[in-house]
Design an enzyme around this catalytic site. Structure first.
Site, mmCIF file in Angstrom:
data_model
loop_
_atom_site.group_PDB
_atom_site.id
_atom_site.type_symbol
_atom_site.label_atom_id
_atom_site.label_comp_id
_atom_site.label_asym_id
_atom_site.label_seq_id
_atom_site.Cartn_x
_atom_site.Cartn_y
_atom_site.Cartn_z
ATOM 1 N N HIS A 114 0.879 -1.177 0.000
ATOM 2 C CA HIS A 114 0.000 0.000 0.000
ATOM 3 C C HIS A 114 0.918 1.228 0.000
ATOM 4 C CE1 HIS A 114 -2.771 2.966 1.784
ATOM 5 N NE2 HIS A 114 -3.754 2.164 1.452
ATOM 6 N N ASP A 191 3.377 -3.750 7.998
ATOM 7 C CA ASP A 191 2.078 -3.117 7.798
ATOM 8 C C ASP A 191 1.016 -4.184 8.067
ATOM 9 O OD1 ASP A 191 -0.275 -2.091 6.888
ATOM 10 O OD2 ASP A 191 0.480 -1.475 4.920
ATOM 11 N N GLN A 194 -4.128 -5.033 6.997
ATOM 12 C CA GLN A 194 -5.053 -6.051 6.465
ATOM 13 C C GLN A 194 -4.920 -7.394 7.173
ATOM 14 O OE1 GLN A 194 -7.443 -5.434 4.390
ATOM 15 N NE2 GLN A 194 -6.813 -3.438 3.600
ATOM 16 N N LYS A 217 -10.637 -0.627 10.420
ATOM 17 C CA LYS A 217 -10.790 -1.839 9.603
ATOM 18 C C LYS A 217 -11.130 -3.051 10.469
ATOM 19 C CE LYS A 217 -7.279 -0.424 6.225
ATOM 20 N NZ LYS A 217 -7.913 0.008 5.009
ATOM 21 N N CYS A 354 -4.883 2.444 -3.671
ATOM 22 C CA CYS A 354 -3.684 3.064 -3.054
ATOM 23 C C CYS A 354 -2.479 2.145 -3.184
ATOM 24 C CB CYS A 354 -3.906 3.398 -1.585
ATOM 25 S SG CYS A 354 -5.259 4.508 -1.307
HETATM 26 N N1 PMP Z 1 -1.846 -0.504 4.559
HETATM 27 C C1 PMP Z 1 -2.759 -1.290 3.984
HETATM 28 C C2 PMP Z 1 -2.343 -2.666 3.516
HETATM 29 C C3 PMP Z 1 -4.067 -0.832 3.836
HETATM 30 O O1 PMP Z 1 -4.975 -1.619 3.241
HETATM 31 C C4 PMP Z 1 -4.406 0.456 4.291
HETATM 32 C C5 PMP Z 1 -5.810 0.996 4.126
HETATM 33 N N2 PMP Z 1 -6.316 0.906 2.845
HETATM 34 C C6 PMP Z 1 -3.400 1.228 4.907
HETATM 35 C C7 PMP Z 1 -2.143 0.717 5.020
HETATM 36 C C8 PMP Z 1 -3.688 2.601 5.404
HETATM 37 O O2 PMP Z 1 -4.614 2.570 6.437
HETATM 38 P P1 PMP Z 1 -5.325 3.904 6.917
HETATM 39 O O3 PMP Z 1 -6.002 4.477 5.702
HETATM 40 O O4 PMP Z 1 -6.296 3.452 7.943
HETATM 41 O O5 PMP Z 1 -4.272 4.798 7.436
#
Ligand code: PMP
Length: 398
Positions: A114, A191, A194, A217, A354
């Site tokens: 991401h 990270d 997920q 999430k 993203c």
């Molecule tokens: N890392 C991953 C793998 C994600 O899926 C996301 C959210 N789409 C994020 C980081 C960022 O999370 P947040 O938008 O809650 O900061």
């Protein structure tokens, strides 16, 4: 299938909703919403400051949440920093650890990341003259230990990697990666955005140095996230934001800071959000992470079987160990398809999620992602597949 929808007020207000975008954000159960209400109706004041009972109560609940989060991932409470979300946590690690990065150092990441996972390190590399190195992915987009070993060198200082990809859903071999990275003296920032909502994550067992994730999430409120860090690392790292509450002694030309985690939590925090995160964790713990995973996999299998029988669909992750499906309808732009899903009250995500590098790796500019959580059921999948067919037939009829 057990009915979990009854715990989520949104379903009472949107009777035919098929919510299949939990990888973006999960729905919120009543107990979490009630706790936020409780804070505003009964407490309402700041933490750590007031010398009165209401403020003590707010502080107690805030710190109780820290203990619950710590236990949830098998950490110590002083290793838990509250942030605004996974992105803020991942940025905090990079912006602080940057002090220990020098020209010529190497930071390993993957094309699966991401943007919030690798961009903070790309920034560090640009500023410090370090090099961002990518683990070569297998043909289907997986990270292997064999390929990790190809890029790991004595110059590696950091490995920044997701535990579960938000586009392909693969689970990366984090434990082995940590072991190998530590052998060359590198740290690993994981990270967990997920992974933590969907599976048991034990930071001691993984032996990762940092783990970042978001409350929203995993049935919690938006605006709150967690950074886990090994305490010795958090202690040696400098704060990146300065101001109220994180300072120890402040003079005109000198300042000292509190110990971790407090030196990373300046200003008034997200009080109700942190407090209600405890209720989200209690809620998913009561359901059980094993039950959550089993339910998601059952739904994914059911959906994959149905989707595979539909002509004209390209699925990018056929694996059965994740809770999301990323695909395209051949000849139909994902955003066009999304309009049909929306008309049918089916919430999915269309775009590059993203994660432009992995979308390019798939040779796409955009994909459709359908993601499950334990409150979904077979009827959601049926509505979803019906919409896929409708979108294909409608847009290919021109
Ligand atoms: N890392 C991953 C793998 C994600 O899926 C996301 C959210 N789409 C994020 C980081 C960022 O999370 P947040 O938008 O809650 O900061």
């Amino acid at each position: 299938m057990e009915d979990y929808k009854k715990y989520f007020p949104i379903y009472a207000n949107h009777k035919d909703l098929a919510y299949l975008d939990s990888a973006a954000s999960s729905l919120k159960p009543k107990c979490v919403i009630d706790k936020i209400d409780y804070y505003y109706n009964n407490i309402c004041v700041n933490v750590n400051r007031g010398v009165y009972s209401l403020s003590y109560e707010a502080t107690d609940l805030y710190e109780e949440s820290r203990r619950v989060v710590a236990k949830f991932i098998n950490a110590k409470e002083e290793e838990i920093v509250f942030t605004r979300g996974a992105s803020a946590s991942l940025n905090l690690v990079a912006n602080s650890y940057m002090d220990f990065i020098n020209p010529g150092d190497e930071i390993i990441t993957t094309l699966q990341e991401h943007h919030s996972s690798f961009m903070p390190w790309l920034n560090v590399c640009n500023k410090k003259g370090a090099k961002l190195v990518y683990i070569p992915l297998t043909e289907d987009g997986k990270v292997t230990i064999e390929n990790f070993k190809k890029v790991l060198t004595k110059n590696t200082k950091v490995v920044a990697i997701n535990q579960v990809s938000n586009v392909l859903g693969y689970t990366n071999p984090i434990k082995e990666i940590c072991k190998l990275a530590h052998e060359v003296g590198a740290i690993v920032s994981v990270d967990g955005a997920q992974s933590v909502p969907h599976m048991k994550v034990d930071v001691k067992d993984l032996d990762c140095d940092f783990l970042s994730f978001s409350g929203h999430k995993m049935c919690g409120p938006s605006g709150v996230g967690v950074l886990y860090g090994k305490y010795n690392l958090l202690q040696k790292m400098p704060p990146v934001e300065f101001g109220g509450d994180m300072a120890q002694d402040v003079y005109e030309h000198e300042m000292t800071f509190k110990d971790a985690p407090y030196k990373f939590e300046t200003g008034t925090p997200l009080i109700s959000e942190v407090i209600a995160l405890k209720d989200a964790i209690d809620f998913i713990s009561n359901i059980g992470l094993d039950n959550i995973k089993a339910r998601e996999l059952e739904l994914k299998k059911y959906a994959l079987d149905k989707l595979k029988s539909v002509d004209g669909i390209e699925i990018y992750n056929n694996n059965l160990d994740s809770s999301l499906i990323t695909f395209n309808i051949k000849g139909v732009h994902p955003h066009d398809a999304a309009s049909i899903f929306d008309k049918n009250n089916v919430c999915i995500r269309a775009g590059f999620h993203c994660a432009q590098p992995i979308t390019r790796f798939l040779d796409q500019i955009s994909t459709i992602r359908c993601s499950f959580y334990f409150y979904n059921d077979f009827s959601d999948v049926d509505k979803f597949v019906k919409s896929v067919i409708e979108a294909r037939d409608f847009f290919l009829s021109f």
